[in-house]
Design a protein around this motif. Sequence first.
Motif, short mmCIF file in Angstrom:
data_model
loop_
_atom_site.label_atom_id
_atom_site.label_comp_id
_atom_site.label_asym_id
_atom_site.label_seq_id
_atom_site.Cartn_x
_atom_site.Cartn_y
_atom_site.Cartn_z
N PRO A 1 6.69 122.71 123.58
CA PRO A 1 6.01 121.90 124.61
C PRO A 1 6.98 121.33 125.64
O PRO A 1 8.10 120.94 125.31
CB PRO A 1 5.35 120.78 123.79
N ASP A 2 6.51 121.32 126.90
CA ASP A 2 7.26 120.77 128.02
C ASP A 2 8.54 121.55 128.33
O ASP A 2 9.44 121.04 129.00
CB ASP A 2 7.60 119.29 127.79
N THR A 3 8.62 122.78 127.83
CA THR A 3 9.70 123.69 128.18
C THR A 3 9.07 125.06 128.47
O THR A 3 7.88 125.27 128.24
CB THR A 3 10.73 123.85 127.05
N ASN A 4 9.91 126.01 128.94
CA ASN A 4 9.41 127.36 129.16
C ASN A 4 9.86 128.30 128.03
O ASN A 4 9.79 129.51 128.17
CB ASN A 4 9.89 127.90 130.51
N PRO B 1 6.78 125.72 132.52
CA PRO B 1 6.77 125.08 131.19
C PRO B 1 5.37 125.04 130.59
O PRO B 1 4.37 124.97 131.30
CB PRO B 1 7.29 123.66 131.49
N TYR B 2 5.32 125.07 129.27
CA TYR B 2 4.05 124.96 128.56
C TYR B 2 3.72 123.49 128.30
O TYR B 2 4.58 122.71 127.90
CB TYR B 2 4.14 125.69 127.21
N PHE B 3 2.47 123.14 128.53
CA PHE B 3 2.02 121.79 128.23
C PHE B 3 1.62 121.71 126.76
O PHE B 3 1.22 122.70 126.15
CB PHE B 3 0.84 121.40 129.11
N LYS B 4 1.68 120.51 126.19
CA LYS B 4 1.36 120.34 124.77
C LYS B 4 -0.07 120.76 124.46
O LYS B 4 -0.37 121.25 123.37
CB LYS B 4 1.59 118.89 124.36
#
Length: 206
Positions: free
Chosen positions: A95-98, A123-126
């Motif tokens: 989460p919060d990274t790519n 980035p991916y959200f939680k």
Amino acid sequence: MNKAILIVFLLLISLYTFEKIPAHSRESAENKSAAIEYQDLTIKQAIKLAYPSALKWDKNALLLRAVDIDLDEKSNEVIGRNGKRKHWNIAFGVPDTNKFFLVTIHNGKIDAINDLTNQGDTPYFKKEFTQIDDIHYDSPELLKKALKTGRLYPGKDWAKGYNFILLKDIEKNISFISVVGWNRGQTQMREVSFNVETGEYISLQD
């Protein structure tokens, strides 16, 4: 999410992510010797088999999606009729990274583990992730539910048998497993989807 989009996504992700890994760059998984003894895995078994490798890659890794790979050879038996498949792609992220990590399972064993992070990716959200402990229903029991609708028939040539995918509907905040098949005439793909926590049928129409 539109049903047609879901089905196309299922097939693209199962083929594209597999082809994205060059043969010479595939890494043998360290836990091959600890692989489950049988070849056919349910979607939950495939996820649980893949998860330790993801946690070793990053302790904060969470599940993004799971989908079987249509590599089974033609046979007289209906592939996936027991809710299990031999080949899977299980994708994880942080989460919060790519950061993106793929575990490829062939014949019920981990065949490759690959960090496919691209620096330019968003980035991916939680909210995009599924908590593994929230998956209370598995592919065999959901296949039985799907077949009771009378809408699904096994694929014969492409997307053979019954296919399974786990995804998150971000707008509805629901993780779901879709059972994918065809209509009786093999002219149109169809899916029936269920909430992974409650087992209830959900509509993915916009």
